[in-house]
Design a protein around this motif. Structure first.
Motif, PDB file in Angstrom:
ATOM      1  N   ARG A 180      -5.942   0.242   3.342  1.00 25.69           N
ATOM      2  CA  ARG A 180      -6.533   0.721   2.096  1.00 25.69           C
ATOM      3  C   ARG A 180      -7.091   2.136   2.240  1.00 25.69           C
ATOM      4  NH1 ARG A 180      -8.703  -4.106  -1.280  1.00 25.69           N
ATOM      5  NH2 ARG A 180      -7.397  -5.803  -0.550  1.00 25.69           N
ATOM      6  N   GLN A 181      -7.546   2.453   3.445  1.00 23.18           N
ATOM      7  CA  GLN A 181      -8.113   3.774   3.671  1.00 23.18           C
ATOM      8  C   GLN A 181      -7.078   4.864   3.453  1.00 23.18           C
ATOM      9  OE1 GLN A 181     -11.501   4.137   4.346  1.00 23.18           O
ATOM     10  NE2 GLN A 181     -10.988   6.240   3.739  1.00 23.18           N
ATOM     11  N   ARG A 182      -5.822   4.593   3.785  1.00 21.66           N
ATOM     12  CA  ARG A 182      -4.754   5.572   3.555  1.00 21.66           C
ATOM     13  C   ARG A 182      -4.664   5.918   2.076  1.00 21.66           C
ATOM     14  NH1 ARG A 182       0.264   2.584   6.559  1.00 21.66           N
ATOM     15  NH2 ARG A 182      -0.874   1.873   8.412  1.00 21.66           N
ATOM     16  N   PHE A 183      -4.783   4.893   1.243  1.00 21.09           N
ATOM     17  CA  PHE A 183      -4.722   5.110  -0.202  1.00 21.09           C
ATOM     18  C   PHE A 183      -5.960   5.858  -0.685  1.00 21.09           C
ATOM     19  CE2 PHE A 183      -6.341   3.415  -4.248  1.00 21.09           C
ATOM     20  CZ  PHE A 183      -5.417   3.985  -5.103  1.00 21.09           C
ATOM     21  N   GLU A 184      -7.124   5.427  -0.251  1.00 22.92           N
ATOM     22  CA  GLU A 184      -8.361   6.068  -0.703  1.00 22.92           C
ATOM     23  C   GLU A 184      -8.436   7.521  -0.266  1.00 22.92           C
ATOM     24  OE1 GLU A 184     -11.955   3.977  -0.027  1.00 22.92           O
ATOM     25  OE2 GLU A 184     -11.172   2.049  -0.739  1.00 22.92           O
ATOM     26  N   ASP A 185      -7.856   7.826   0.886  1.00 29.35           N
ATOM     27  CA  ASP A 185      -7.884   9.210   1.374  1.00 29.35           C
ATOM     28  C   ASP A 185      -7.142  10.159   0.447  1.00 29.35           C
ATOM     29  OD1 ASP A 185      -9.417   8.575   3.549  1.00 29.35           O
ATOM     30  OD2 ASP A 185      -7.764   8.514   4.989  1.00 29.35           O
ATOM     31  N   LEU A 186      -6.134   9.668  -0.255  1.00 26.72           N
ATOM     32  CA  LEU A 186      -5.407  10.509  -1.207  1.00 26.72           C
ATOM     33  C   LEU A 186      -6.353  11.024  -2.283  1.00 26.72           C
ATOM     34  CD1 LEU A 186      -2.125   8.417  -1.690  1.00 26.72           C
ATOM     35  CD2 LEU A 186      -2.419  10.471  -0.303  1.00 26.72           C
ATOM     36  N   PHE A 187      -7.247  10.138  -2.742  1.00 21.06           N
ATOM     37  CA  PHE A 187      -8.220  10.525  -3.760  1.00 21.06           C
ATOM     38  C   PHE A 187      -9.377  11.306  -3.155  1.00 21.06           C
ATOM     39  CE2 PHE A 187      -5.815   7.416  -6.022  1.00 21.06           C
ATOM     40  CZ  PHE A 187      -5.925   7.753  -7.362  1.00 21.06           C
ATOM     41  N   ALA A 188      -9.787  10.924  -1.952  1.00 18.92           N
ATOM     42  CA  ALA A 188     -10.905  11.616  -1.308  1.00 18.92           C
ATOM     43  C   ALA A 188     -10.580  13.089  -1.080  1.00 18.92           C
ATOM     44  CB  ALA A 188     -11.246  10.938   0.019  1.00 18.92           C
ATOM     45  N   ASP A 189      -9.347  13.381  -0.697  1.00 20.37           N
ATOM     46  CA  ASP A 189      -8.947  14.768  -0.457  1.00 20.37           C
ATOM     47  C   ASP A 189      -9.041  15.603  -1.731  1.00 20.37           C
ATOM     48  OD1 ASP A 189      -8.483  14.182   2.182  1.00 20.37           O
ATOM     49  OD2 ASP A 189      -6.312  13.982   1.974  1.00 20.37           O
ATOM     50  N   ILE A 190      -8.638  15.006  -2.846  1.00 22.88           N
ATOM     51  CA  ILE A 190      -8.708  15.730  -4.125  1.00 22.88           C
ATOM     52  C   ILE A 190     -10.153  15.896  -4.566  1.00 22.88           C
ATOM     53  CG2 ILE A 190      -8.096  15.664  -6.577  1.00 22.88           C
ATOM     54  CD1 ILE A 190      -5.600  14.067  -5.775  1.00 22.88           C
ATOM     55  N   ILE A 191     -10.919  14.816  -4.472  1.00 20.08           N
ATOM     56  CA  ILE A 191     -12.307  14.839  -4.929  1.00 20.08           C
ATOM     57  C   ILE A 191     -13.149  15.819  -4.116  1.00 20.08           C
ATOM     58  CG2 ILE A 191     -14.412  13.426  -5.077  1.00 20.08           C
ATOM     59  CD1 ILE A 191     -12.552  11.094  -5.916  1.00 20.08           C
ATOM     60  N   SER A 192     -12.778  16.047  -2.865  1.00 20.41           N
ATOM     61  CA  SER A 192     -13.522  16.991  -2.033  1.00 20.41           C
ATOM     62  C   SER A 192     -13.433  18.415  -2.579  1.00 20.41           C
ATOM     63  CB  SER A 192     -12.996  16.967  -0.596  1.00 20.41           C
ATOM     64  OG  SER A 192     -11.683  17.505  -0.516  1.00 20.41           O
ATOM     65  N   ALA A 250       3.063   6.112  -2.310  1.00 17.97           N
ATOM     66  CA  ALA A 250       4.236   6.946  -2.610  1.00 17.97           C
ATOM     67  C   ALA A 250       4.248   7.347  -4.080  1.00 17.97           C
ATOM     68  CB  ALA A 250       5.517   6.206  -2.251  1.00 17.97           C
ATOM     69  N   ALA A 251       3.863   6.410  -4.956  1.00 20.66           N
ATOM     70  CA  ALA A 251       3.818   6.715  -6.389  1.00 20.66           C
ATOM     71  C   ALA A 251       2.749   7.755  -6.689  1.00 20.66           C
ATOM     72  CB  ALA A 251       3.547   5.430  -7.178  1.00 20.66           C
ATOM     73  N   VAL A 252       1.613   7.666  -6.006  1.00 18.75           N
ATOM     74  CA  VAL A 252       0.524   8.635  -6.211  1.00 18.75           C
ATOM     75  C   VAL A 252       0.954  10.013  -5.715  1.00 18.75           C
ATOM     76  CG1 VAL A 252      -1.821   9.284  -5.535  1.00 18.75           C
ATOM     77  CG2 VAL A 252      -1.300   6.894  -6.117  1.00 18.75           C
ATOM     78  N   ARG A 253       1.507  10.072  -4.510  1.00 14.86           N
ATOM     79  CA  ARG A 253       1.939  11.363  -3.947  1.00 14.86           C
ATOM     80  C   ARG A 253       2.991  12.024  -4.845  1.00 14.86           C
ATOM     81  NH1 ARG A 253       2.722   8.163   0.790  1.00 14.86           N
ATOM     82  NH2 ARG A 253       0.903   8.204   2.181  1.00 14.86           N
ATOM     83  N   LYS A 254       3.905  11.230  -5.339  1.00 12.96           N
ATOM     84  CA  LYS A 254       4.985  11.760  -6.180  1.00 12.96           C
ATOM     85  C   LYS A 254       4.448  12.351  -7.475  1.00 12.96           C
ATOM     86  CE  LYS A 254       9.417  10.394  -8.224  1.00 12.96           C
ATOM     87  NZ  LYS A 254      10.369   9.257  -8.447  1.00 12.96           N
ATOM     88  N   ILE A 269       0.830  -1.206   0.000  1.00 10.20           N
ATOM     89  CA  ILE A 269       0.000   0.000   0.000  1.00 10.20           C
ATOM     90  C   ILE A 269       0.862   1.251   0.000  1.00 10.20           C
ATOM     91  CG2 ILE A 269      -1.480   1.421   1.489  1.00 10.20           C
ATOM     92  CD1 ILE A 269      -3.192  -0.530   0.123  1.00 10.20           C
ATOM     93  N   GLU A 270       1.866   1.272   0.856  1.00 11.64           N
ATOM     94  CA  GLU A 270       2.731   2.445   0.947  1.00 11.64           C
ATOM     95  C   GLU A 270       3.511   2.655  -0.345  1.00 11.64           C
ATOM     96  OE1 GLU A 270       2.900   4.862   3.092  1.00 11.64           O
ATOM     97  OE2 GLU A 270       1.232   3.926   4.159  1.00 11.64           O
ATOM     98  N   HIS A 271       3.863   1.567  -1.016  1.00 15.31           N
ATOM     99  CA  HIS A 271       4.574   1.663  -2.301  1.00 15.31           C
ATOM    100  C   HIS A 271       3.703   2.397  -3.326  1.00 15.31           C
ATOM    101  CE1 HIS A 271       7.260   0.350  -5.559  1.00 15.31           C
ATOM    102  NE2 HIS A 271       6.155   0.119  -6.242  1.00 15.31           N
ATOM    103  N   ILE A 272       2.434   2.025  -3.398  1.00 16.57           N
ATOM    104  CA  ILE A 272       1.526   2.657  -4.351  1.00 16.57           C
ATOM    105  C   ILE A 272       1.178   4.078  -3.917  1.00 16.57           C
ATOM    106  CG2 ILE A 272      -0.800   2.536  -5.326  1.00 16.57           C
ATOM    107  CD1 ILE A 272      -0.537  -0.468  -5.420  1.00 16.57           C
TER     108      ILE A 272
END
Length: 210
Positions: free
Chosen positions: A146-158, A89-93, A84-87
């Protein structure tokens, strides 16, 4: 989605198991155990993988693995979190914090697909292992990962200017579901790269909300 059947990825369950005698390069330690675990779990799943197989691939004795992890369950949780952290990190980058929300969503989607489709083993352990098949305690931890990953998208979608009445929770689920499904049909030899696929998918959503 034209000609999907011709682009379906090979079923991981039908892939031959890797040579368990293969020894990894580099120092042996916790990271080597995690890499070996992710490799084996991606091939055979949690239920079909043994600690002995993981030990063989990592180059360690079975007893040595228990120095780092008390059980296969604990090793699986650590491997799942590592993936999860690997993916993440790729999204954040991939995200430019100064960009507008739709651009950031495109960038996040591109980082996600590039990581998921190019790093097969990391994605497999996340996508093929469904938390609800596990005991409550294990399930809850997997969902929190998984919530850590979904939160990356939730923050943007908000912050995305959606049409009035659009439920942002369902919009988020639609985005993530659409992106995750590419794992089942993506063909590396197909016409579009992960970046192009992500851009086209987000563009369709944006046009639908214009």
């Amino acid at each position: 989605m034209a000609n999907v059947k011709s682009r379906v990825r090979e079923n991981p369950a039908t892939k031959p198991k890797a040579d368990a005698s293969a020894k990894p390069q580099g120092p042996i330690g916790r990271e080597a155990v995690l890499d070996a675990a992710i490799h084996q779990f991606s091939i055979a799943g949690y239920d079909g993988t043994t600690m002995r197989e993981i030990a063989s691939v990592s180059g360690m004795l079975v007893g040595s693995i228990y120095y780092y992890f008390s059980s296969k369950e604990q090793l699986f949780l650590a491997a799942h979190e590592h993936a999860i952290e690997h993916i993440c990190a790729a999204v954040r980058k991939s995200i430019d914090p100064a960009a507008d929300p739709w651009t950031r969503l495109t960038q996040a989607a591109q980082g996600y697909l590039e990581s998921m489709l190019n790093d097969y083993e990391y994605a497999s352990i996340i996508i093929s292992e469904f938390p609800r098949r596990r005991a409550d305690e294990l399930r809850d931890v997997l969902i929190s990962h998984r919530q850590r990953f979904e939160d990356l998208f939730a923050d943007i979608i908000s912050e995305i200017p959606l049409r009035k009445g659009v439920d942002r929770s369902y919009f988020r689920l639609a985005v993530l579901g659409m992106l995750a499904w590419t794992y089942t049909w993506y063909n590396p030899k197909g016409r579009d790269s992960p970046r192009v696929i992500a851009k086209k998918m987000v563009s369709m959503l944006r046009e639908a909300n214009s």
